[in-house]
Design a protein around this motif. Structure first.
Motif, PDB file in Angstrom:
ATOM      1  N   LEU A 135     -61.296-125.512 -16.069  1.00  0.00           N
ATOM      2  CA  LEU A 135     -60.274-126.549 -16.221  1.00  0.00           C
ATOM      3  C   LEU A 135     -60.891-127.894 -16.583  1.00  0.00           C
ATOM      4  CD1 LEU A 135     -57.401-127.726 -15.942  1.00  0.00           C
ATOM      5  CD2 LEU A 135     -57.832-127.889 -13.464  1.00  0.00           C
ATOM      6  N   SER A 136     -61.884-128.315 -15.841  1.00  0.00           N
ATOM      7  CA  SER A 136     -62.500-129.624 -16.089  1.00  0.00           C
ATOM      8  C   SER A 136     -63.158-129.688 -17.462  1.00  0.00           C
ATOM      9  CB  SER A 136     -63.527-129.938 -15.004  1.00  0.00           C
ATOM     10  OG  SER A 136     -62.880-130.093 -13.758  1.00  0.00           O
ATOM     11  N   THR A 137     -63.796-128.608 -17.871  1.00  0.00           N
ATOM     12  CA  THR A 137     -64.462-128.589 -19.173  1.00  0.00           C
ATOM     13  C   THR A 137     -63.458-128.535 -20.310  1.00  0.00           C
ATOM     14  OG1 THR A 137     -66.398-127.562 -18.152  1.00  0.00           O
ATOM     15  CG2 THR A 137     -66.221-127.409 -20.555  1.00  0.00           C
ATOM     16  N   VAL A 138     -62.389-127.765 -20.162  1.00  0.00           N
ATOM     17  CA  VAL A 138     -61.337-127.749 -21.192  1.00  0.00           C
ATOM     18  C   VAL A 138     -60.798-129.158 -21.399  1.00  0.00           C
ATOM     19  CG1 VAL A 138     -58.938-127.052 -21.664  1.00  0.00           C
ATOM     20  CG2 VAL A 138     -60.624-125.339 -20.991  1.00  0.00           C
ATOM     21  N   ARG A 139     -60.455-129.827 -20.326  1.00  0.00           N
ATOM     22  CA  ARG A 139     -59.884-131.171 -20.425  1.00  0.00           C
ATOM     23  C   ARG A 139     -60.844-132.145 -21.102  1.00  0.00           C
ATOM     24  NH1 ARG A 139     -54.450-130.955 -19.821  1.00  0.00           N
ATOM     25  NH2 ARG A 139     -53.819-130.535 -17.703  1.00  0.00           N
ATOM     26  N   GLU A 140     -62.090-132.161 -20.661  1.00  0.00           N
ATOM     27  CA  GLU A 140     -63.042-133.116 -21.229  1.00  0.00           C
ATOM     28  C   GLU A 140     -63.406-132.758 -22.670  1.00  0.00           C
ATOM     29  OE1 GLU A 140     -67.109-135.567 -20.150  1.00  0.00           O
ATOM     30  OE2 GLU A 140     -66.177-134.297 -18.624  1.00  0.00           O
ATOM     31  N   ALA A 141     -63.612-131.476 -22.948  1.00  0.00           N
ATOM     32  CA  ALA A 141     -63.960-131.062 -24.317  1.00  0.00           C
ATOM     33  C   ALA A 141     -62.824-131.352 -25.284  1.00  0.00           C
ATOM     34  CB  ALA A 141     -64.315-129.581 -24.340  1.00  0.00           C
ATOM     35  N   PHE A 142     -61.602-131.158 -24.844  1.00  0.00           N
ATOM     36  CA  PHE A 142     -60.444-131.479 -25.680  1.00  0.00           C
ATOM     37  C   PHE A 142     -60.418-132.976 -25.995  1.00  0.00           C
ATOM     38  CE2 PHE A 142     -55.974-132.737 -26.170  1.00  0.00           C
ATOM     39  CZ  PHE A 142     -55.594-131.901 -27.213  1.00  0.00           C
ATOM     40  N   ASP A 143     -60.670-133.802 -24.992  1.00  0.00           N
ATOM     41  CA  ASP A 143     -60.709-135.254 -25.211  1.00  0.00           C
ATOM     42  C   ASP A 143     -61.860-135.662 -26.124  1.00  0.00           C
ATOM     43  OD1 ASP A 143     -58.446-135.877 -23.757  1.00  0.00           O
ATOM     44  OD2 ASP A 143     -59.527-136.405 -21.934  1.00  0.00           O
ATOM     45  N   LYS A 144     -62.889-134.820 -26.211  1.00  0.00           N
ATOM     46  CA  LYS A 144     -64.034-135.100 -27.083  1.00  0.00           C
ATOM     47  C   LYS A 144     -63.855-134.451 -28.466  1.00  0.00           C
ATOM     48  CE  LYS A 144     -67.339-135.509 -23.267  1.00  0.00           C
ATOM     49  NZ  LYS A 144     -67.780-136.875 -23.459  1.00  0.00           N
ATOM     50  N   ASP A 145     -62.669-133.905 -28.720  1.00  0.00           N
ATOM     51  CA  ASP A 145     -62.287-133.326 -30.016  1.00  0.00           C
ATOM     52  C   ASP A 145     -63.011-132.037 -30.388  1.00  0.00           C
ATOM     53  OD1 ASP A 145     -60.355-135.317 -30.476  1.00  0.00           O
ATOM     54  OD2 ASP A 145     -61.904-136.672 -31.227  1.00  0.00           O
ATOM     55  N   PHE A 146     -63.410-131.247 -29.398  1.00  0.00           N
ATOM     56  CA  PHE A 146     -63.937-129.920 -29.685  1.00  0.00           C
ATOM     57  C   PHE A 146     -62.770-128.959 -29.876  1.00  0.00           C
ATOM     58  CE2 PHE A 146     -67.594-131.810 -27.594  1.00  0.00           C
ATOM     59  CZ  PHE A 146     -68.657-131.313 -28.332  1.00  0.00           C
ATOM     60  N   SER A 147     -62.941-127.987 -30.754  1.00  0.00           N
ATOM     61  CA  SER A 147     -62.014-126.872 -30.866  1.00  0.00           C
ATOM     62  C   SER A 147     -62.364-125.910 -29.739  1.00  0.00           C
ATOM     63  CB  SER A 147     -62.180-126.207 -32.235  1.00  0.00           C
ATOM     64  OG  SER A 147     -61.337-125.087 -32.321  1.00  0.00           O
ATOM     65  N   LEU A 148     -61.365-125.365 -29.068  1.00  0.00           N
ATOM     66  CA  LEU A 148     -61.622-124.594 -27.844  1.00  0.00           C
ATOM     67  C   LEU A 148     -60.975-123.217 -27.853  1.00  0.00           C
ATOM     68  CD1 LEU A 148     -60.871-127.470 -25.330  1.00  0.00           C
ATOM     69  CD2 LEU A 148     -63.120-126.621 -25.984  1.00  0.00           C
ATOM     70  N   THR A 149     -61.708-122.255 -27.314  1.00  0.00           N
ATOM     71  CA  THR A 149     -61.182-120.931 -27.020  1.00  0.00           C
ATOM     72  C   THR A 149     -61.569-120.611 -25.583  1.00  0.00           C
ATOM     73  OG1 THR A 149     -61.343-120.158 -29.302  1.00  0.00           O
ATOM     74  CG2 THR A 149     -61.292-118.467 -27.592  1.00  0.00           C
ATOM     75  N   VAL A 150     -60.611-120.175 -24.798  1.00  0.00           N
ATOM     76  CA  VAL A 150     -60.864-119.744 -23.422  1.00  0.00           C
ATOM     77  C   VAL A 150     -60.718-118.226 -23.376  1.00  0.00           C
ATOM     78  CG1 VAL A 150     -60.072-119.848 -21.019  1.00  0.00           C
ATOM     79  CG2 VAL A 150     -60.044-121.920 -22.437  1.00  0.00           C
ATOM     80  N   LEU A 151     -61.745-117.561 -22.884  1.00  0.00           N
ATOM     81  CA  LEU A 151     -61.717-116.106 -22.716  1.00  0.00           C
ATOM     82  C   LEU A 151     -61.124-115.803 -21.345  1.00  0.00           C
ATOM     83  CD1 LEU A 151     -65.248-115.307 -24.187  1.00  0.00           C
ATOM     84  CD2 LEU A 151     -63.027-115.346 -25.377  1.00  0.00           C
ATOM     85  N   LYS A 152     -59.817-115.581 -21.324  1.00  0.00           N
ATOM     86  CA  LYS A 152     -59.095-115.546 -20.052  1.00  0.00           C
ATOM     87  C   LYS A 152     -59.533-114.435 -19.110  1.00  0.00           C
ATOM     88  CE  LYS A 152     -55.010-113.153 -21.868  1.00  0.00           C
ATOM     89  NZ  LYS A 152     -53.564-113.306 -22.074  1.00  0.00           N
ATOM     90  N   ASP A 153     -59.994-113.312 -19.643  1.00  0.00           N
ATOM     91  CA  ASP A 153     -60.436-112.238 -18.751  1.00  0.00           C
ATOM     92  C   ASP A 153     -61.924-112.347 -18.401  1.00  0.00           C
ATOM     93  OD1 ASP A 153     -60.986-111.592 -21.429  1.00  0.00           O
ATOM     94  OD2 ASP A 153     -60.867-109.436 -21.061  1.00  0.00           O
ATOM     95  N   ALA A 154     -62.574-113.411 -18.868  1.00  0.00           N
ATOM     96  CA  ALA A 154     -63.957-113.705 -18.491  1.00  0.00           C
ATOM     97  C   ALA A 154     -64.022-115.015 -17.715  1.00  0.00           C
ATOM     98  CB  ALA A 154     -64.851-113.754 -19.728  1.00  0.00           C
TER      99      ALA A 154
END
Length: 188
Positions: A135-154
């Motif tokens: 959660l914390s990394t998604v939020r910060e990476a999004f604010d830093k303009d990274f494109s993101l993929t979360v592997l939900k079963d990992a």
């Protein structure tokens, strides 16, 4: 979802002995191992993230409810066995291990420097816990303009309902949320 392997990196977060030990290893390791194998096969850089502290805990504020309790009881120093990456997902020689001091993979670490120096703009995330580092990394990476993929079963959390809400309702607003198999299928 299109192939996002160019300029991408797989972040394997908090898969360290002291954290993995709270989860069923036969559930945790197979999807992470599959993601690792696929990333390596497709020459996607893998970066391991761990949480750990210096002796004496100078990075820990007494106001931090989670980490101040660790400082009181001891352990979780960078040399402690609990902060070492679990052998089941052992890093290869060329794969950096980044130490962070808070929940986000960016907090106090060299992660952003490594990503920028390698011109990485896409992050694939997996790890423990969904409600913590992910959660914390998604939020910060999004604010830093990274494109993101979360592997939900990992990604794993001790509260299955929190995991579900995050992966089904929160993360999709900022990231592609897919299974490891779906991610692997787009890299074929």
């Amino acid at each position: 979802m299109q192939d996002q392997s160019k300029n991408a990196a797989l972040l394997v977060m908090d898969m360290q002995n002291g954290i993995v030990s709270h989860y069923a290893e036969d559930v945790v390791f197979p999807p992470v191992q599959k993601a690792l194998a696929h990333a390596r096969e497709h020459h996607i850089p893998v970066i391991f993230i761990r949480v750990g502290f210096s002796e004496g805990y100078p990075e820990v504020s007494p106001q931090n409810k989670v980490f101040s309790s660790i400082a009181k009881i001891g352990g979780m120093t960078t040399s402690d066995e609990s902060t070492q990456i679990h052998a089941a997902v052992k890093p290869e020689a060329n794969e950096p291990i980044v130490t962070k001091y808070r929940f986000s993979a960016f907090a106090g670490s060299t992660l952003e420097t490594i990503l920028r120096s390698r011109q990485i703009d896409t992050l694939i995330l997996c790890g423990i816990a969904t409600s913590g580092v992910v959660l914390s990394t998604v939020r910060e990476a999004f604010d830093k303009d990274f494109s993101l993929t979360v592997l939900k079963d990992a990604c794993f959390d001790q509260d299955p309902e929190v995991h579900r809400v995050l992966t089904e309702k929160v993360f999709p607003k900022q990231a592609n949320v897919v299974t490891v198999d779906a991610w692997c299928d787009i890299l074929v």
